[in-house]
Motif scaffolding. Structure first.
Motif, short mmCIF file in Angstrom:
data_model
loop_
_atom_site.label_atom_id
_atom_site.label_comp_id
_atom_site.label_asym_id
_atom_site.label_seq_id
_atom_site.Cartn_x
_atom_site.Cartn_y
_atom_site.Cartn_z
N TYR A 23 3.57 0.02 3.34
CA TYR A 23 4.22 -1.30 3.43
C TYR A 23 4.48 -1.84 2.01
CZ TYR A 23 5.20 -6.13 4.56
OH TYR A 23 5.79 -7.36 4.64
N ALA A 24 3.48 -1.66 1.13
CA ALA A 24 3.63 -2.14 -0.25
C ALA A 24 4.80 -1.44 -0.94
CB ALA A 24 2.34 -1.88 -1.04
N LEU A 25 4.93 -0.15 -0.70
CA LEU A 25 6.05 0.61 -1.29
C LEU A 25 7.39 0.07 -0.77
CD1 LEU A 25 7.33 3.03 -2.79
CD2 LEU A 25 6.77 4.45 -0.81
N SER A 26 7.47 -0.12 0.55
CA SER A 26 8.72 -0.64 1.14
C SER A 26 9.05 -2.02 0.59
CB SER A 26 8.58 -0.75 2.67
OG SER A 26 8.28 0.49 3.21
N TRP A 27 8.01 -2.86 0.49
CA TRP A 27 8.21 -4.23 -0.02
C TRP A 27 8.74 -4.19 -1.45
CZ3 TRP A 27 7.35 -7.95 -3.56
CH2 TRP A 27 7.51 -9.28 -3.16
N CYS A 28 8.16 -3.31 -2.24
CA CYS A 28 8.57 -3.17 -3.64
C CYS A 28 10.02 -2.71 -3.74
CB CYS A 28 7.63 -2.18 -4.32
SG CYS A 28 8.24 -1.51 -5.85
N LEU A 29 10.37 -1.73 -2.92
CA LEU A 29 11.74 -1.20 -2.94
C LEU A 29 12.75 -2.28 -2.55
CD1 LEU A 29 10.93 2.23 -1.33
CD2 LEU A 29 11.95 1.94 -3.59
N LYS A 30 12.33 -3.13 -1.64
CA LYS A 30 13.23 -4.17 -1.14
C LYS A 30 13.30 -5.37 -2.09
CE LYS A 30 13.73 -6.92 3.06
NZ LYS A 30 12.98 -7.43 4.20
N ASN A 31 12.19 -5.68 -2.73
CA ASN A 31 12.10 -6.93 -3.48
C ASN A 31 12.06 -6.81 -5.00
OD1 ASN A 31 11.68 -9.32 -1.46
ND2 ASN A 31 10.48 -7.62 -0.64
N VAL A 32 11.65 -5.68 -5.50
CA VAL A 32 11.54 -5.54 -6.96
C VAL A 32 12.64 -4.62 -7.50
CG1 VAL A 32 10.03 -4.94 -8.89
CG2 VAL A 32 9.04 -5.92 -6.82
N VAL A 33 12.84 -3.48 -6.82
CA VAL A 33 13.91 -2.57 -7.23
C VAL A 33 15.22 -3.18 -6.76
CG1 VAL A 33 14.85 -0.24 -6.99
CG2 VAL A 33 12.38 -0.57 -7.05
N SER A 34 16.01 -3.66 -7.68
CA SER A 34 17.25 -4.33 -7.28
C SER A 34 18.44 -3.39 -7.36
CB SER A 34 17.48 -5.57 -8.15
OG SER A 34 17.70 -5.16 -9.47
N GLU A 35 19.55 -3.88 -6.82
CA GLU A 35 20.77 -3.04 -6.80
C GLU A 35 21.25 -2.71 -8.21
OE1 GLU A 35 20.49 -5.77 -4.83
OE2 GLU A 35 20.33 -4.76 -2.89
N LYS A 88 10.05 9.88 1.47
CA LYS A 88 11.05 9.59 2.51
C LYS A 88 11.43 8.10 2.49
CE LYS A 88 11.72 10.23 7.47
NZ LYS A 88 11.02 10.47 8.73
N ILE A 89 10.39 7.25 2.40
CA ILE A 89 10.65 5.79 2.34
C ILE A 89 11.50 5.47 1.12
CG2 ILE A 89 9.53 3.55 1.94
CD1 ILE A 89 7.16 4.59 3.63
N SER A 90 11.16 6.07 -0.03
CA SER A 90 11.90 5.80 -1.27
C SER A 90 13.34 6.27 -1.17
CB SER A 90 11.22 6.49 -2.44
OG SER A 90 9.86 6.18 -2.48
N MET A 91 13.52 7.47 -0.57
CA MET A 91 14.86 8.05 -0.49
C MET A 91 15.76 7.22 0.42
SD MET A 91 15.23 10.38 -2.53
CE MET A 91 14.10 10.98 -3.73
N ILE A 92 15.21 6.77 1.54
CA ILE A 92 16.00 5.93 2.47
C ILE A 92 16.45 4.69 1.73
CG2 ILE A 92 15.87 4.47 4.53
CD1 ILE A 92 13.95 6.62 5.72
N SER A 93 15.51 4.09 1.00
CA SER A 93 15.82 2.84 0.29
C SER A 93 16.85 3.06 -0.80
CB SER A 93 14.54 2.26 -0.30
OG SER A 93 14.87 1.17 -1.11
N THR A 94 16.67 4.14 -1.59
CA THR A 94 17.61 4.36 -2.70
C THR A 94 18.99 4.76 -2.18
OG1 THR A 94 16.66 6.57 -2.96
CG2 THR A 94 15.89 4.89 -4.47
N SER A 95 19.03 5.43 -1.01
CA SER A 95 20.33 5.76 -0.41
C SER A 95 21.05 4.48 0.01
CB SER A 95 20.14 6.65 0.81
OG SER A 95 19.48 7.82 0.44
N LEU A 96 20.29 3.57 0.60
CA LEU A 96 20.87 2.28 1.00
C LEU A 96 21.37 1.54 -0.22
CD1 LEU A 96 18.34 1.01 3.69
CD2 LEU A 96 20.71 1.71 4.07
N SER A 97 20.59 1.60 -1.30
CA SER A 97 20.96 0.94 -2.54
C SER A 97 22.28 1.51 -3.07
CB SER A 97 19.84 1.15 -3.56
OG SER A 97 20.21 0.64 -4.80
#
Lengths: 174, 174
Positions: A23-35, A88-97
């Protein structure tokens, strides 16, 4: 209009087998790693040392070598499983980004042997990340009672900003 | 291309008279509040209660009413000064954000009476922010020894993610 400022940061995320750390990783990807970032995401997993369980009995005779090998294999499988899930969580997020026009962050993975508190502090000292991200309550009641809070220990000892993400109760039934 | 996702978050930043808390605010504005956000930034200052210093002697007779009034005035001036500084930092950052094409985050200011630990936890409980941002070591060695770490107390008690930002040594001579 001024040029867009692209952030190039190193974000260290401590992951383990708990849902809290994912959850912390997902939160970070959504809120700290910006577009508009070109961040390097370093996923860190601390694999327990063999001595951590051979020393449990004090004599070294409680666990046969078979059991130690089985535990070692279990730990390796756990490390692979955690890292695969985190990746997997990181890749999904970075693909969306990337889809929304952002730059894909690089993802690095590190598995280090040792107690989570020592490993996280040691890697944070070496890498000098812009921020260390951790889940809260990821180590079980009994381990916390003996070892103290991993996140508190790290927050006290690392020099970079520390983000401790708690998993909200509403997401615990998912 | 998919539509840009605009984040609408509530970010609670605890500020005080320390350089550490102002550094934490700046770090948050630079690293958490992104260009594509429509975040509400809530700046929170905890003003010490009058009872906190009248109770110092145990009898209530050590400080004359003049001294109490002077302390009260000093506390009010300190609150104004901290909030003005925090607002200035936020405004500079949000103006820069607007220049590079982002949306300006709203800034709200709250001054609440009470011990910092209680005030921060209480406001976090009421507001349910997406993240609480705090500086580290913002309360002096002696106060920390008596009261414990404010950031640790809040990290333990609030339900949202907590970001504890340490001011790097290299910026302490600025």
């Amino acid at each position: 209009m001024a040029a867009m400022v692209v952030k190039e940061r190193k974000i260290l995320v401590a992951v383990d087998e708990s849902e809290e750390s994912m959850y912390a990783l997902s939160w970070c990807l959504k809120n700290v790693v910006s577009e508009n970032s070109k961040d390097t995401l370093v996923l860190l997993y601390a694999k327990p040392l063999r001595s951590a369980y051979t020393a449990l009995d004090g004599t070294g005779y409680l666990f046969s070598s078979d059991i130690v090998v089985t535990m070692e294999r279990h730990n390796n499988e756990m490390a692979d499983c955690v890292m695969a899930k985190a990746k997997k969580i990181s890749m999904i997020s970075t693909s969306l980004s990337a889809i929304v026009g952002g730059q894909v962050a690089a993802v690095e993975m590190r598995v280090e042997n040792g107690d989570a508190r020592d490993v996280i502090c040691c890697v944070a000292q070496k890498l000098v990340p812009d921020v260390l991200v951790m889940g809260s309550h990821g180590y079980g009641l009994i381990r916390r009672a003996f070892l103290g809070s991993v996140s508190y220990h790290c927050a006290q000892n690392v020099k970079c900003p520390v983000l401790v993400v708690k998993r909200p109760k509403s997401s615990r039934n998912n």
